[in-house]
Design a protein around this motif. Structure first.
Motif, PDB file in Angstrom:
ATOM      1  N   LEU A 270       2.516   1.339  -3.481  1.00 31.09           N
ATOM      2  CA  LEU A 270       1.485   2.092  -4.504  1.00 31.09           C
ATOM      3  C   LEU A 270       0.997   3.586  -4.208  1.00 31.09           C
ATOM      4  O   LEU A 270       0.828   4.152  -4.991  1.00 31.09           O
ATOM      5  CB  LEU A 270       0.056   1.377  -4.361  1.00 31.09           C
ATOM      6  N   SER A 271       1.060   3.926  -2.718  1.00 29.15           N
ATOM      7  CA  SER A 271       0.679   5.384  -2.642  1.00 29.15           C
ATOM      8  C   SER A 271       1.887   6.380  -3.119  1.00 29.15           C
ATOM      9  O   SER A 271       1.343   7.293  -3.729  1.00 29.15           O
ATOM     10  CB  SER A 271       0.523   5.466  -0.924  1.00 29.15           C
TER      11      SER A 271
ATOM     12  N   ASP B 215       0.762  -1.216   0.059  1.00 29.56           N
ATOM     13  CA  ASP B 215      -0.013   0.020   0.135  1.00 29.56           C
ATOM     14  C   ASP B 215       0.830   1.271   0.073  1.00 29.56           C
ATOM     15  O   ASP B 215       0.611   2.168  -0.628  1.00 29.56           O
ATOM     16  CB  ASP B 215      -0.981   0.124   1.257  1.00 29.56           C
TER      17      ASP B 215
ATOM     18  N   TYR C  96       3.850   5.722  -5.652  1.00 31.38           N
ATOM     19  CA  TYR C  96       3.890   5.355  -7.054  1.00 31.38           C
ATOM     20  C   TYR C  96       2.663   6.187  -7.854  1.00 31.38           C
ATOM     21  O   TYR C  96       2.974   7.126  -8.548  1.00 31.38           O
ATOM     22  CB  TYR C  96       3.489   3.994  -7.608  1.00 31.38           C
ATOM     23  N   ASN C  97       1.649   6.226  -7.004  1.00 28.16           N
ATOM     24  CA  ASN C  97       0.319   7.058  -7.483  1.00 28.16           C
ATOM     25  C   ASN C  97       0.624   8.567  -7.456  1.00 28.16           C
ATOM     26  O   ASN C  97       0.115   9.506  -8.009  1.00 28.16           O
ATOM     27  CB  ASN C  97      -0.752   6.655  -6.974  1.00 28.16           C
ATOM     28  N   ASN C  98       1.391   8.884  -6.346  1.00 20.60           N
ATOM     29  CA  ASN C  98       1.653  10.493  -6.129  1.00 20.60           C
ATOM     30  C   ASN C  98       2.574  10.807  -7.127  1.00 20.60           C
ATOM     31  O   ASN C  98       2.444  12.011  -7.734  1.00 20.60           O
ATOM     32  CB  ASN C  98       2.204  10.835  -4.720  1.00 20.60           C
TER      33      ASN C  98
ATOM     34  N   LYS D 195       2.943   9.583  -9.983  1.00 17.10           N
ATOM     35  CA  LYS D 195       2.334   9.837 -11.294  1.00 17.10           C
ATOM     36  C   LYS D 195       1.380  10.817 -11.473  1.00 17.10           C
ATOM     37  O   LYS D 195       1.404  11.400 -12.452  1.00 17.10           O
ATOM     38  CB  LYS D 195       1.336   8.237 -11.481  1.00 17.10           C
ATOM     39  N   LYS D 196       0.796  11.251 -10.343  1.00 14.41           N
ATOM     40  CA  LYS D 196      -0.057  12.350 -10.531  1.00 14.41           C
ATOM     41  C   LYS D 196       0.777  13.506 -10.774  1.00 14.41           C
ATOM     42  O   LYS D 196       0.600  14.488 -11.623  1.00 14.41           O
ATOM     43  CB  LYS D 196      -0.804  12.813  -8.953  1.00 14.41           C
TER      44      LYS D 196
END
Length: 138
Positions: free
Chosen positions: A115-116, A112, A118-120, A122-123
């Protein structure tokens, strides 16, 4: 002729090995129960378990009496497993189940967190790309 002392030492070693085999089996049993693998994976790991146990018993037997196989070797391993299952198995299974649940919990938290991040990232990259697009389209 093998001395009585050596036979007794070998028998006690085989009892201890029987207990160790019981612990390994319970760990494997809990792991299979928690992961619920497919049949092929189960067959491969059953074979691997048998090979590992055979190697452990062989090494202990060579260490104990030079690898001589007698009936008391088998009786020692069987007695060790009986002792283990009567006295310790239930508690060891509980400990292993909690341990595997804890490892799974830690794995999920790390996943988690990764992924957090990675998503940040990516944003941020998408925002930068959009900002650059807007600036150069004019």
């Amino acid at each position: 002729m093998v001395s009585l002392r050596l036979q007794f030492f070998t028998f006690l070693n085989m009892v201890i090995i029987g207990i160790l085999v019981g612990v390994i089996f319970d760990f494997y049993r809990v792991l299979r129960w928690q992961t619920n693998p497919k049949k092929f994976t189960t067959d491969v790991f059953d074979l691997l378990f048998a090979i590992i146990v055979t190697i452990i018993i062989f090494i202990a037997l060579v260490y104990s009496n030079g690898g001589v196989i007698r009936i008391y070797v088998f009786l020692g391993v069987i007695l060790g497993q009986i002792i283990y299952y009567w006295l310790f198995s239930y508690y060891i299974i509980l400990v292993f189940a909690k341990f595997i649940e804890f490892i799974y919990f830690i794995f999920c938290k790390i996943k988690d967190f990764t992924l957090s991040i990675y998503n940040n990232i990516k944003k941020i990259i998408i925002r930068m790309r959009n900002w650059i697009k807007i600036r150069f389209e004019k």
